[in-house]
Design an enzyme around this catalytic site. Structure first.
Site, mmCIF file in Angstrom:
data_model
loop_
_atom_site.group_PDB
_atom_site.id
_atom_site.type_symbol
_atom_site.label_atom_id
_atom_site.label_comp_id
_atom_site.label_asym_id
_atom_site.label_seq_id
_atom_site.Cartn_x
_atom_site.Cartn_y
_atom_site.Cartn_z
ATOM 1 N N CYS A 129 142.982 -19.949 -32.357
ATOM 2 C CA CYS A 129 141.274 -19.767 -32.481
ATOM 3 C C CYS A 129 140.085 -19.431 -31.179
ATOM 4 O O CYS A 129 138.956 -19.844 -31.407
ATOM 5 C CB CYS A 129 140.807 -21.169 -33.260
ATOM 6 N N GLU B 170 139.157 -29.280 -36.862
ATOM 7 C CA GLU B 170 138.811 -28.189 -35.925
ATOM 8 C C GLU B 170 139.364 -27.028 -36.625
ATOM 9 O O GLU B 170 140.260 -26.542 -37.481
ATOM 10 C CB GLU B 170 139.372 -28.070 -34.699
#
Length: 542
Positions: free
Chosen positions: A329, A295
């Site tokens: 993020c 990720e």
């Protein structure tokens, strides 16, 4: 004796409720005491290799980003021979850890979750997260306590559910799937921004894998305390081995090792692409094809339709863009606003941004702390200097590194939808707005979809259900986590499985069975009950 997996219900699965830390509350007093404990401890963080705590003398300070002259400890960086020793320890432990009944494997993890939820470890790990990562009390509790607890329990529940997926059998046979751990070791690489990303090491270990864990350099203390919690809960030596240091030095050993079974990664897109290239270049030298689960970055969007609720939209922009200094993020970094709404929305964003308190996150009124380190601060300072030179700053746009690495919450407005401030990840409390003509809704959907390489999170605000449906369809690959009338941050374990695709990762959805299966290697076994004693089939008869 191993109980039937499908009949076992041991625990509730979250979400664990965050505490409120109201004035005079027991949790506020306990946090104050824990902060004093962590500040005074003088941590000397060693590598953990099997049963050995390895101190190399190659140390780096553990500092508080909001007061970078304050040291709360030091961490010892591993040498490349230390990394090789950690791999050897993981491989040695895999010979017995993988063969334990699943109940014995999960016991220390479930015990750790309970210790974290109900004991002094909650305040201790929260305090370390506040000091080392510069998180506010509430953000730290959601991360270090709630999310860590929920990931642990969800891992066990998802593993049991996975084990219960079995093939059918016909009379005369019995078919089974055995969910073996991977052959080799898992290399877990965790980021600085979430203590709960200890799950990248914990999750594979629940399945019977053994792990070499490299935490981010700026998150050494929270990783150390996470492992201390797990060891206190009874995790055997060698199951998770921790090596600290720089990515290139540690990765050179781990990524090229013959027994690399998987990489479990969260971090930058550039680093993950480097890992992918390294594995590809060495693919003929591995015992198995390594699994790559990652990720990575995001340039996450909020898209406002003219029918949007202005106040809800403004609040979502502030929370989504500024919480934890924009270092999620999933943080909202680009805003597409209709021209009819922009004057009022702009005024509201300016007012709310100016009301945000920036400073020491251990103070109750602070909303925004400091960015993680000097390198990140310098990058943001350079970017905002360019923004000021271009005349695109609406509010904020300044930085200060005299005491801590502070970046003021900022709103920019760009006339070009391809501006680097729209397309490139910054990882700071900066929201860049592009104003579109109301009649250009369809073209704006295309811009949202095509303007960046990322595909992590996004949100659409609007009361017009047809427009919301159009956005959902047009943007279906633009975000792995898509929100309607809500900020694009704050996914909850078990409720909004997290992960994105494109340049944002492999979208393996942390906290789900789909993530865990990447760290299992199923074996199908057929037991034949009726022996065949003639090779000939009926059609062979004349």
């Amino acid at each position: 004796m191993t109980a039937p997996a499908g009949r076992t219900g041991l625990f509730p699965i979250g979400p664990t409720a965050p505490r409120q830390f109201a004035p005079g509350s027991p949790e506020r007093a306990a946090t104050t005491a824990a902060l004093a404990e962590v500040r005074a401890a003088g941590y000397d963080v060693p590598n953990l290799i099997g049963s050995r705590e390895v101190r190399t003398g190659r140390t780096a300070p553990v500092v508080t980003p909001h007061d970078h002259s304050t040291r709360i400890g030091q961490v010892h960086y591993a040498s490349q021979p230390d990394v090789a020793a950690a791999i050897d320890a993981a491989l040695a432990a895999s010979t017995w850890w993988a063969r334990l009944p699943w109940e014995e494997r999960v016991a220390p993890f479930l015990r750790a979750a309970d210790m974290l939820e109900y004991g002094a470890w909650r305040e201790r790990l929260n305090a370390a997260t506040m000091l080392e990562l510069s998180k506010t009390t509430y953000q730290a509790d959601i991360d270090a306590a709630c999310e860590t607890i929920d990931f642990i329990r969800a891992n066990v529940k998802n593993m049991v559910d996975m084990y219960d997926v079995q093939p059918g059998s016909l009379p005369g046979m019995w078919n089974q799937l055995e969910y073996r751990p991977l052959e080799g070791f898992v290399f877990a690489v965790t980021p600085f921004n979430f203590t709960c990303m200890n799950n990248l090491a914990f999750g594979p270990a629940v399945l019977g894998n053994t792990v070499v864990w490299k935490p981010a350099e700026s998150a050494s203390l929270v990783a150390h305390l996470s492992m201390q919690l797990l060891r206190e809960a009874g995790l055997p030596d060698g199951v998770i081995n921790v090596v600290y240091g720089t990515g290139p030095e540690v990765g050179e050993v781990a990524l090229t090792h013959r027994d690399l079974a998987a990489v479990h990664f969260t971090g930058s897109t550039a680093t993950f692409q480097h890992i992918w290239r390294t594995v590809g270049q060495n693919v003929a030298g591995y015992k198995n094809y390594p699994r790559l689960v990652g990720e990575t970055g995001g340039k996450d969007f909020i898209l406002a339709h003219p029918s949007a609720d202005l106040e809800a939209l403004a609040v979502a922009c502030v929370r989504g863009s500024y919480e934890f200094q924009g270092q999620k993020c999933s943080a909202s970094a680009r805003l597409y606003a209709p021209r009819s709404m922009w004057p009022a929305l702009r005024e509201r964003l300016v007012d709310l941004t100016r009301s945000v308190v920036v400073g020491d996150p251990t103070e109750p009124e602070t909303f925004v702390g400091a960015v993680i380190n000097q390198r990140q601060h310098a990058k943001h300072a350079e970017a905002l200097a360019r923004a000021r030179a271009e005349g695109i700053v609406i509010v904020g746009g300044t930085t200060d590194a005299s005491k801590g690495w502070f970046v003021d919450p900022t709103v920019l407005e760009v006339p070009d939808p391809r501006s680097p401030f729209i397309t490139e990840e910054l990882f700071a409390p900066v929201l860049t707005a592009y104003v579109y003509d109301d009649r250009d809704w369809a073209e704006t959907l295309r811009l949202v979809d095509e303007s960046t390489a990322y595909g992590l999170t996004g949100a659409v605000f609007g009361a017009d259900e047809r427009a919301v449906a159009e956005a959902g369809d047009a943007l279906r690959y633009t975000a792995g986590n898509f929100y309607v009338n809500d900020k694009p941050t704050g996914s909850v374990v078990g409720q909004q499985p997290f992960g994105g695709a494109r340049a944002s990762g492999t979208n393996d959805k942390a906290g789900t069975m789909w993530n865990l299966i990447r760290f299992a290697s199923p074996r199908a076994t057929k037991r034949n009950h009726l022996s065949v004693r003639d090779y000939r089939y009926p059609h062979l008869e004349p």
